[in-house]
Scaffold this motif. Structure first.
Motif, PDB file in Angstrom:
ATOM      1  N   ARG A   9      70.820  95.328  70.346  1.00 17.95           N
ATOM      2  CA  ARG A   9      72.264  94.597  70.324  1.00 17.95           C
ATOM      3  C   ARG A   9      73.429  95.655  69.796  1.00 17.95           C
ATOM      4  O   ARG A   9      72.861  96.307  68.673  1.00 17.95           O
ATOM      5  CB  ARG A   9      72.377  93.386  69.969  1.00 17.95           C
ATOM      6  CG  ARG A   9      72.019  93.137  68.384  1.00 17.95           C
ATOM      7  CD  ARG A   9      72.210  91.541  68.247  1.00 17.95           C
ATOM      8  NE  ARG A   9      71.922  91.432  66.601  1.00 17.95           N
ATOM      9  CZ  ARG A   9      70.824  91.175  66.109  1.00 17.95           C
ATOM     10  NH1 ARG A   9      69.630  91.125  66.955  1.00 17.95           N
ATOM     11  NH2 ARG A   9      70.651  90.882  64.854  1.00 17.95           N
ATOM     12  N   PRO A  10      74.432  95.737  70.148  1.00 20.65           N
ATOM     13  CA  PRO A  10      75.501  96.598  69.785  1.00 20.65           C
ATOM     14  C   PRO A  10      75.674  96.421  68.211  1.00 20.65           C
ATOM     15  O   PRO A  10      75.424  95.275  67.631  1.00 20.65           O
ATOM     16  CB  PRO A  10      76.738  96.541  70.532  1.00 20.65           C
ATOM     17  CG  PRO A  10      76.066  96.060  71.766  1.00 20.65           C
ATOM     18  CD  PRO A  10      74.651  95.279  71.278  1.00 20.65           C
ATOM     19  N   VAL A  11      75.977  97.397  67.279  1.00 22.08           N
ATOM     20  CA  VAL A  11      76.279  97.243  65.922  1.00 22.08           C
ATOM     21  C   VAL A  11      77.706  96.873  65.871  1.00 22.08           C
ATOM     22  O   VAL A  11      78.445  97.001  66.414  1.00 22.08           O
ATOM     23  CB  VAL A  11      76.266  98.933  65.242  1.00 22.08           C
ATOM     24  CG1 VAL A  11      76.797  98.649  63.984  1.00 22.08           C
ATOM     25  CG2 VAL A  11      74.953  99.390  65.315  1.00 22.08           C
ATOM     26  N   GLU A  12      77.706  95.788  64.869  1.00 21.86           N
ATOM     27  CA  GLU A  12      79.155  95.282  64.459  1.00 21.86           C
ATOM     28  C   GLU A  12      79.858  96.064  63.374  1.00 21.86           C
ATOM     29  O   GLU A  12      79.051  96.266  62.341  1.00 21.86           O
ATOM     30  CB  GLU A  12      78.897  93.826  64.312  1.00 21.86           C
ATOM     31  CG  GLU A  12      78.393  92.991  65.488  1.00 21.86           C
ATOM     32  CD  GLU A  12      78.467  91.643  65.100  1.00 21.86           C
ATOM     33  OE1 GLU A  12      78.656  91.085  64.042  1.00 21.86           O
ATOM     34  OE2 GLU A  12      77.973  90.607  65.996  1.00 21.86           O
ATOM     35  N   GLY A  13      81.089  96.197  63.420  1.00 18.84           N
ATOM     36  CA  GLY A  13      81.743  96.866  62.539  1.00 18.84           C
ATOM     37  C   GLY A  13      81.732  98.139  62.253  1.00 18.84           C
ATOM     38  O   GLY A  13      81.125  98.896  63.346  1.00 18.84           O
ATOM     39  N   ASP A  14      82.213  99.288  61.266  1.00 21.00           N
ATOM     40  CA  ASP A  14      82.310 100.485  61.249  1.00 21.00           C
ATOM     41  C   ASP A  14      81.328 101.178  60.278  1.00 21.00           C
ATOM     42  O   ASP A  14      81.716 101.645  59.470  1.00 21.00           O
ATOM     43  CB  ASP A  14      83.990 100.900  60.896  1.00 21.00           C
ATOM     44  CG  ASP A  14      84.072 102.346  61.080  1.00 21.00           C
ATOM     45  OD1 ASP A  14      83.327 102.886  62.023  1.00 21.00           O
ATOM     46  OD2 ASP A  14      85.087 102.792  60.165  1.00 21.00           O
ATOM     47  N   ARG A  15      80.207 100.765  60.711  1.00 23.39           N
ATOM     48  CA  ARG A  15      79.077 101.264  59.982  1.00 23.39           C
ATOM     49  C   ARG A  15      78.296 102.297  60.577  1.00 23.39           C
ATOM     50  O   ARG A  15      77.968 102.075  61.859  1.00 23.39           O
ATOM     51  CB  ARG A  15      78.302 100.226  59.360  1.00 23.39           C
ATOM     52  CG  ARG A  15      77.507  99.402  60.087  1.00 23.39           C
ATOM     53  CD  ARG A  15      76.374  98.393  59.474  1.00 23.39           C
ATOM     54  NE  ARG A  15      75.686  97.587  60.247  1.00 23.39           N
ATOM     55  CZ  ARG A  15      74.786  97.768  61.251  1.00 23.39           C
ATOM     56  NH1 ARG A  15      74.269  99.141  60.938  1.00 23.39           N
ATOM     57  NH2 ARG A  15      74.243  96.887  61.786  1.00 23.39           N
ATOM     58  N   PRO A  16      77.191 103.062  60.053  1.00 25.64           N
ATOM     59  CA  PRO A  16      76.363 104.010  60.710  1.00 25.64           C
ATOM     60  C   PRO A  16      75.213 103.182  61.484  1.00 25.64           C
ATOM     61  O   PRO A  16      74.930 102.048  60.987  1.00 25.64           O
ATOM     62  CB  PRO A  16      75.522 104.673  59.667  1.00 25.64           C
ATOM     63  CG  PRO A  16      76.624 104.912  58.526  1.00 25.64           C
ATOM     64  CD  PRO A  16      77.366 103.417  58.630  1.00 25.64           C
ATOM     65  N   VAL A  17      74.630 103.503  62.457  1.00 30.14           N
ATOM     66  CA  VAL A  17      73.715 103.044  63.009  1.00 30.14           C
ATOM     67  C   VAL A  17      72.287 103.173  62.081  1.00 30.14           C
ATOM     68  O   VAL A  17      72.051 104.118  61.497  1.00 30.14           O
ATOM     69  CB  VAL A  17      73.159 103.437  64.579  1.00 30.14           C
ATOM     70  CG1 VAL A  17      71.738 103.113  64.949  1.00 30.14           C
ATOM     71  CG2 VAL A  17      74.448 103.415  65.337  1.00 30.14           C
ATOM     72  N   ARG A  18      71.742 101.994  62.004  1.00 29.38           N
ATOM     73  CA  ARG A  18      70.498 102.093  61.131  1.00 29.38           C
ATOM     74  C   ARG A  18      69.268 102.111  61.975  1.00 29.38           C
ATOM     75  O   ARG A  18      69.087 101.328  62.908  1.00 29.38           O
ATOM     76  CB  ARG A  18      70.276 100.682  60.365  1.00 29.38           C
ATOM     77  CG  ARG A  18      71.243 100.429  59.060  1.00 29.38           C
ATOM     78  CD  ARG A  18      70.651  99.547  58.402  1.00 29.38           C
ATOM     79  NE  ARG A  18      71.049  98.248  58.844  1.00 29.38           N
ATOM     80  CZ  ARG A  18      71.933  97.204  58.557  1.00 29.38           C
ATOM     81  NH1 ARG A  18      73.299  97.564  58.107  1.00 29.38           N
ATOM     82  NH2 ARG A  18      72.085  96.135  59.591  1.00 29.38           N
ATOM     83  N   ALA A  19      68.802 103.232  62.086  1.00 29.13           N
ATOM     84  CA  ALA A  19      67.708 103.810  62.788  1.00 29.13           C
ATOM     85  C   ALA A  19      66.299 103.940  62.117  1.00 29.13           C
ATOM     86  O   ALA A  19      66.358 104.615  61.159  1.00 29.13           O
ATOM     87  CB  ALA A  19      67.982 105.124  63.697  1.00 29.13           C
TER      88      ALA A  19
END
Length: 314
Positions: A26-36
């Motif tokens: 699901r899409p990331v919420e907020g202005d943070r980097p994607v945790r991959a």
């Protein structure tokens, strides 16, 4: 026994959690980097190349780790549940983890981006669960396809960064095209009769097909099976008959079997030496050129060319 119980616990935790939202894409919420999260260190490098500043990438496997034999730890369970997206090689490269990944909607097999007609699948099949040879990264032109899988996966969880990921993918694929051309040129320096490459296990078939070498492995496509005396003697006979100058060890595979082949060839009155160490199922140490996919390929090619031309390995 303790290691077996830890693996069983990790497996149970992951399988029981597969129904909850922790494993949803699901899409990331907020202005943070994607945790991959990525599996092997060259898959980790690939995700870093595409993700850039918009992704925080964590790798499960470091230098010298054999993905065929890798078992998840309790720490891996936490990393996987906290990730926004997970990237793995696929084609049963990560043998003991595949069952887990296939139950995780947010886990993406990067080799799914490669047309199946381009994969190596011998008529007689492979041992175990392998339908296709998973070592696709040794054909640089095939590795370029996997960048698209990463771009698509990152774009799904970070739609705002889709343009950013597309541009980084374009730039990285251009770099891979240049690398592919360089490898062809370098291998072309080896006389045709000497283009025979022998390693600890059968990881380099894609490399041989793409760049014109005959490839032999002491073990099959997986390192799970043990090497027997008959395997060593049969390979030694082949090397002695063909007058091959060098055999290669691999960073993620114990070298004792290769040393046994060298001794068996010398017992036949022929000279054979270890031509250097190749990176096969894992790239080099973090922070070194060989710790990246491009650097790994460049190191391998320089080592192979130097050894088969009769020189010292880098």
């Amino acid at each position: 026994m303790r290691a077996v119980h830890l693996w069983a616990l990790a497996l149970a935790l992951l399988l029981s959690a597969c129904e909850v939202e922790d494993f949803a894409l699901r899409p990331v919420e907020g202005d943070r980097p994607v945790r991959a999260v990525a599996t092997t260190n060259f898959v980790t490098d690939l995700v870093q190349q595409i993700g850039g500043e918009r992704a925080q990438v964590t790798g499960l496997m470091g230098a010298g780790v054999d993905p065929h034999l890798y078992k998840a730890s309790a720490g891996d369970v936490r990393k996987l549940t906290q990730a926004d997206v997970v990237f793995y090689g696929g084609l049963f490269l990560e043998g003991k983890l595949v069952e887990l990944f296939e139950k995780m909607p947010k886990a993406i097999a990067i080799t799914d981006a490669i047309p199946r007609g381009l994969l190596i699948a011998p008529e007689g099949g492979f041992e175990g669960t392998y339908t296709y040879d998973p070592h696709v990264w040794f054909d640089v032109s095939l590795w370029a396809y996997t960048a698209e899988a990463v771009r698509e996966g990152l774009s799904k969880v970070d739609p705002a960064g889709a343009g950013y990921y597309a541009e980084r993918t374009r730039q990285y694929q251009a770099r891979l095209r240049a690398l592919d051309a360089w490898v062809k040129e370098e291998i072309g320096r080896i006389p045709q009769a000497q283009r025979v490459m022998v390693t600890a296990h059968d990881a380099f078939s894609y490399f041989g097909r793409r760049y014109g070498l005959e490839v032999r492995g002491l073990q099959g496509v997986s390192t799970v099976a043990e090497t027997g005396t008959r395997d060593v003697q049969e390979l030694a006979a082949f090397l002695a008959e063909r007058g091959i100058r060098a055999i290669f060890v691999e960073s993620s595979v114990p070298r004792r079997s290769v040393e046994a082949v060298v001794a068996a060839v010398r017992a036949r009155g022929k000279e054979l030496r270890i031509g250097g160490e190749l990176f096969s199922d894992a790239a080099g140490d973090p922070g070194t050129p060989e710790g990246t996919y491009v650097g790994m390929v460049e190191h391998n090619v320089r080592t192979i060319v130097s050894a088969l031309l009769g020189g010292e390995h880098p």
